[in-house]
Design a protein around this motif. Sequence first.
Motif, short mmCIF file in Angstrom:
data_model
loop_
_atom_site.label_atom_id
_atom_site.label_comp_id
_atom_site.label_asym_id
_atom_site.label_seq_id
_atom_site.Cartn_x
_atom_site.Cartn_y
_atom_site.Cartn_z
N LEU A 1 -40.06 31.86 15.21
CA LEU A 1 -38.65 31.75 15.55
C LEU A 1 -37.89 32.96 15.06
CD1 LEU A 1 -36.64 31.04 12.95
CD2 LEU A 1 -37.67 28.80 13.19
N VAL A 2 -36.82 33.24 15.78
CA VAL A 2 -35.90 34.33 15.45
C VAL A 2 -34.50 33.77 15.61
CG1 VAL A 2 -35.01 36.57 16.19
CG2 VAL A 2 -37.45 36.12 16.30
N CYS A 3 -33.61 34.12 14.70
CA CYS A 3 -32.22 33.70 14.82
C CYS A 3 -31.39 34.87 15.34
CB CYS A 3 -31.67 33.24 13.47
SG CYS A 3 -32.52 31.78 12.85
N MET A 4 -30.54 34.57 16.34
CA MET A 4 -29.71 35.59 16.99
C MET A 4 -28.28 35.07 17.07
SD MET A 4 -30.16 37.09 20.82
CE MET A 4 -29.43 38.64 21.26
N ASN A 5 -27.34 35.89 16.66
CA ASN A 5 -25.93 35.51 16.72
C ASN A 5 -25.56 35.14 18.15
OD1 ASN A 5 -23.01 35.62 16.88
ND2 ASN A 5 -23.09 36.53 14.83
N ARG A 6 -24.99 33.97 18.31
CA ARG A 6 -24.63 33.48 19.63
C ARG A 6 -23.58 34.35 20.30
NH1 ARG A 6 -22.82 28.49 18.48
NH2 ARG A 6 -24.94 27.82 18.14
N ASN A 7 -22.76 35.05 19.51
CA ASN A 7 -21.71 35.91 20.06
C ASN A 7 -22.21 37.29 20.45
OD1 ASN A 7 -19.69 33.93 19.80
ND2 ASN A 7 -19.42 34.46 17.64
N SER A 8 -23.48 37.57 20.24
CA SER A 8 -24.03 38.86 20.60
C SER A 8 -23.91 39.09 22.11
CB SER A 8 -25.50 38.94 20.19
OG SER A 8 -26.10 40.09 20.76
N ALA A 9 -23.54 40.29 22.47
CA ALA A 9 -23.45 40.66 23.88
C ALA A 9 -24.83 40.58 24.55
CB ALA A 9 -22.88 42.06 24.02
N GLN A 10 -25.89 40.57 23.76
CA GLN A 10 -27.25 40.55 24.30
C GLN A 10 -27.84 39.15 24.48
OE1 GLN A 10 -30.04 43.54 22.87
NE2 GLN A 10 -28.48 44.13 21.39
N SER A 11 -27.16 38.12 24.03
CA SER A 11 -27.72 36.76 24.10
C SER A 11 -28.20 36.41 25.50
CB SER A 11 -26.69 35.73 23.64
OG SER A 11 -26.54 35.79 22.25
N ALA A 12 -27.36 36.59 26.49
CA ALA A 12 -27.72 36.23 27.87
C ALA A 12 -28.93 37.03 28.33
CB ALA A 12 -26.54 36.46 28.80
#
Length: 167
Positions: free
Chosen positions: A50-61
């Motif tokens: 697993l990796v955690c990624m900030n939901r507000n990151s422009a790269q999420s999508a």
Amino acid sequence: MSTVSKNEFRDAMSSVCAAVNIITTSGDSGRGGFTATAMCSVSDEPPSLLVCMNRNSAQSALFFENGRFCVNVLAGDQASLSGHFAGGMQDMEERYAAADWTDLETGCPVLKDALVSFDCELSEVHEAGSHNILIGKVVGIVRSENNSALAYFDRQYLNPAMALSQE
């Protein structure tokens, strides 16, 4: 019950030593990448992490749409590369130009000099607070002969192998 402030939590977490990783993706939706310390194994049947990624990151999508990612665990001498992917440099081509890359089964960028790289298919996404937890099924692994890892502790980069060799 009392609550812990964001700053208290961040200060406490600075006392937790973690590996430094560059998480990459590539596909029809484009190429992306970011630096993360929040990564760990989930299971060995099937092999997953697993990796955690900030939901507000422009790269999420971008990561969701591509449906794949690669976890590149940085070697002890790659602290500057971590900085390129930490968000200060917004141009993705500039980020990738700072190192040599190849790809594995998924087509995600794999850092040639990484300590180890895990090529993953995105299998699940969970929301937790401000972050998304990306769970990936590992479909390929590349290990280098380098045995020096890059760690992050007390808000600074460390090379544990260098510390051991100085003892």
